[in-house]
Design a protein around this motif. Structure first.
Motif, mmCIF file in Angstrom:
data_model
loop_
_atom_site.group_PDB
_atom_site.id
_atom_site.type_symbol
_atom_site.label_atom_id
_atom_site.label_comp_id
_atom_site.label_asym_id
_atom_site.label_seq_id
_atom_site.Cartn_x
_atom_site.Cartn_y
_atom_site.Cartn_z
ATOM 1 N N VAL A 24 0.844 -1.203 0.000
ATOM 2 C CA VAL A 24 0.000 0.000 0.000
ATOM 3 C C VAL A 24 0.880 1.254 0.000
ATOM 4 C CG1 VAL A 24 -1.791 1.280 1.250
ATOM 5 C CG2 VAL A 24 -1.871 -1.211 1.203
ATOM 6 N N LEU A 25 1.985 1.219 0.753
ATOM 7 C CA LEU A 25 2.888 2.382 0.785
ATOM 8 C C LEU A 25 3.504 2.634 -0.587
ATOM 9 C CD1 LEU A 25 4.781 2.102 4.197
ATOM 10 C CD2 LEU A 25 2.987 3.702 3.561
ATOM 11 N N ILE A 26 3.887 1.546 -1.265
ATOM 12 C CA ILE A 26 4.483 1.702 -2.600
ATOM 13 C C ILE A 26 3.441 2.300 -3.558
ATOM 14 C CG2 ILE A 26 5.338 0.424 -4.624
ATOM 15 C CD1 ILE A 26 6.828 -1.429 -2.663
ATOM 16 N N ALA A 27 2.212 1.741 -3.523
ATOM 17 C CA ALA A 27 1.161 2.228 -4.434
ATOM 18 C C ALA A 27 0.802 3.685 -4.128
ATOM 19 C CB ALA A 27 -0.070 1.334 -4.326
ATOM 20 N N SER A 28 0.587 4.012 -2.845
ATOM 21 C CA SER A 28 0.194 5.395 -2.502
ATOM 22 C C SER A 28 1.364 6.353 -2.725
ATOM 23 C CB SER A 28 -0.332 5.478 -1.069
ATOM 24 O OG SER A 28 0.592 4.928 -0.159
ATOM 25 N N GLY A 29 2.603 5.881 -2.494
ATOM 26 C CA GLY A 29 3.780 6.718 -2.739
ATOM 27 C C GLY A 29 3.906 7.056 -4.217
ATOM 28 N N LEU A 30 3.666 6.052 -5.078
ATOM 29 C CA LEU A 30 3.731 6.298 -6.523
ATOM 30 C C LEU A 30 2.649 7.290 -6.940
ATOM 31 C CD1 LEU A 30 4.413 2.688 -7.911
ATOM 32 C CD2 LEU A 30 5.942 4.676 -8.059
ATOM 33 N N GLN A 31 1.449 7.159 -6.303
ATOM 34 C CA GLN A 31 0.365 8.084 -6.635
ATOM 35 C C GLN A 31 0.727 9.530 -6.234
ATOM 36 O OE1 GLN A 31 -3.520 7.945 -7.980
ATOM 37 N NE2 GLN A 31 -1.907 9.358 -8.459
ATOM 38 N N ILE A 32 1.352 9.679 -5.063
ATOM 39 C CA ILE A 32 1.760 11.019 -4.604
ATOM 40 C C ILE A 32 2.785 11.613 -5.578
ATOM 41 C CG2 ILE A 32 2.992 12.265 -2.762
ATOM 42 C CD1 ILE A 32 1.814 10.161 -0.782
ATOM 43 N N ARG A 33 3.745 10.779 -6.002
ATOM 44 C CA ARG A 33 4.852 11.264 -6.838
ATOM 45 C C ARG A 33 4.417 11.506 -8.284
ATOM 46 N NH1 ARG A 33 7.872 13.045 -9.494
ATOM 47 N NH2 ARG A 33 10.138 12.984 -9.700
ATOM 48 N N TYR A 34 3.552 10.618 -8.816
ATOM 49 C CA TYR A 34 3.216 10.697 -10.250
ATOM 50 C C TYR A 34 1.754 11.034 -10.493
ATOM 51 C CZ TYR A 34 7.806 8.627 -10.870
ATOM 52 O OH TYR A 34 9.147 8.388 -10.833
ATOM 53 N N LEU A 35 1.262 12.007 -9.744
ATOM 54 C CA LEU A 35 -0.143 12.409 -9.858
ATOM 55 C C LEU A 35 -0.500 12.839 -11.283
ATOM 56 C CD1 LEU A 35 -2.373 12.680 -7.639
ATOM 57 C CD2 LEU A 35 -1.979 15.142 -7.771
ATOM 58 N N GLU A 36 0.490 13.495 -11.938
ATOM 59 C CA GLU A 36 0.205 14.037 -13.275
ATOM 60 C C GLU A 36 0.047 12.932 -14.331
ATOM 61 O OE1 GLU A 36 2.982 14.293 -11.613
ATOM 62 O OE2 GLU A 36 4.655 13.733 -12.895
ATOM 63 N N ILE A 37 0.586 11.733 -14.059
ATOM 64 C CA ILE A 37 0.476 10.643 -15.046
ATOM 65 C C ILE A 37 -0.894 9.962 -14.940
ATOM 66 C CG2 ILE A 37 1.421 8.387 -15.761
ATOM 67 C CD1 ILE A 37 4.172 9.429 -14.998
ATOM 68 N N ALA A 38 -1.315 9.618 -13.711
ATOM 69 C CA ALA A 38 -2.636 8.998 -13.533
ATOM 70 C C ALA A 38 -3.137 9.316 -12.126
ATOM 71 C CB ALA A 38 -2.531 7.491 -13.712
ATOM 72 N N GLU A 39 -4.364 9.841 -12.047
ATOM 73 C CA GLU A 39 -4.922 10.158 -10.731
ATOM 74 C C GLU A 39 -5.951 9.086 -10.367
ATOM 75 O OE1 GLU A 39 -5.982 14.263 -10.145
ATOM 76 O OE2 GLU A 39 -7.065 13.796 -8.295
ATOM 77 N N VAL A 40 -5.460 7.989 -9.781
ATOM 78 C CA VAL A 40 -6.354 6.881 -9.407
ATOM 79 C C VAL A 40 -7.187 7.302 -8.196
ATOM 80 C CG1 VAL A 40 -6.461 4.438 -8.752
ATOM 81 C CG2 VAL A 40 -4.666 5.230 -10.303
ATOM 82 N N VAL A 41 -6.506 7.896 -7.190
ATOM 83 C CA VAL A 41 -7.220 8.503 -6.056
ATOM 84 C C VAL A 41 -6.702 9.931 -5.921
ATOM 85 C CG1 VAL A 41 -7.550 6.329 -4.770
ATOM 86 C CG2 VAL A 41 -5.502 7.685 -4.367
ATOM 87 N N SER A 42 -7.430 10.766 -5.153
ATOM 88 C CA SER A 42 -7.004 12.165 -5.045
ATOM 89 C C SER A 42 -5.679 12.254 -4.291
ATOM 90 C CB SER A 42 -8.072 12.982 -4.320
ATOM 91 O OG SER A 42 -8.041 12.634 -2.947
#
Ligand code: HEM
Length: 217
Positions: A24-42
């Motif tokens: 979960v940390l890896i997935a949420s960390g990637l989301q925080i870092r690469y928001l501009e590529i894909a916004e799966v969650v806010s």
């Protein structure tokens, strides 16, 4: 084959909470870092999840540390004191992972409840648990509230440095996971080590002592 109790309950609870939390940390960390590529969650949800799971895993770490500090099972993490034997056993293990395994040879390390790891596992797990995990937790904690931890952030050279440490450790952990997931499939069957981490019991060769007379060679 006989069964030996190799992973006590606190270790298993720690391990699976830790494994799930890391994903979960890896997935949420990637989301925080690469928001501009894909916004799966806010962004806010990703940050909240990352912080909460981070704290759960910091607390969970003390289950692992406490278990080994206060029980005699600490022996599983203690390397062989005779350095000549330590290097010989390590080399034997490197040869096994490097090519003997491809020749169908059996693992030269025979686990027991008090010495379940081979020398390479002891070294790797010690580095991960006593160095990498604390570095990741501390750098995460400092980034979580830079004002409160301003002294430590400044001491380390500023937010950029702390952030770089956190990201470099993320890369290290991703690499560790790939290696870990390969190595855990090398038991006597593909899922033997995973089953052992779930049930506590590992099946080990007892030289045919438990086999039926007709099965003995
Ligand atoms: C989906 C992810 C994971 C799976 C399926 C998995 C599976 C396993 C299995 C089967 C073992 C027992 C094999 C052995 O004795 O070496 C094990 C041990 C271990 N794993 Fe994992 N693991 C995962 C993620 C992680 C992560 C993220 C970490 C650390 C950051 C980790 C750290 C460890 C450690 C330290 C041990 C030895 C535990 C002990 O007995 O003290 N694992 N893992």
């Amino acid at each position: 084959m006989k069964q030996i109790y190799i992973h006590p309950l606190p270790v298993r609870i720690w391990h699976w909470i830790n494994a799930l939390g890391f994903l979960v940390l890896i997935a949420s960390g990637l989301q925080i870092r690469y928001l501009e590529i894909a916004e799966v969650v806010s962004f806010k949800t990703a940050v909240d999840v990352h912080n909460w799971i981070g704290f759960v895993l910091i607390a969970n770490y003390f289950l692992w540390l406490g278990f080994y500090m206060f029980t005699d099972k600490i022996t599983v993490y203690l390397p062989e004191m005779n350095s000549e034997k330590y290097f010989k056993d390590s080399w034997r293990q490197i040869k096994f992972y490097g090519y003997e395994i491809f020749l169908g040879k059996v693992n030269p390390h025979h686990p027991t409840p008090y010495h379940k790891f081979n020398p390479l596992q002891i070294m790797m797990y010690q580095i991960v648990m006593l160095l990498f995990v604390p570095i990741q937790f501390l750098s995460g904690l400092f980034l979580w509230d830079v004002k409160q931890f301003a002294f430590w952030v400044d001491l380390l050279g500023g937010i950029r440095i702390v952030d770089t440490i956190h990201v470099v450790m993320f890369i290290v952990f991703s690499g560790f996971l790939v290696m870990h997931l390969y190595l855990i499939t090398l038991g006597h069957t593909r899922f033997a080590h995973i089953k052992a981490m779930l049930t506590g019991y590992e099946e080990v060769d007892d030289g045919g002592k438990h086999a039926q007379p007709s099965e003995k060679k």
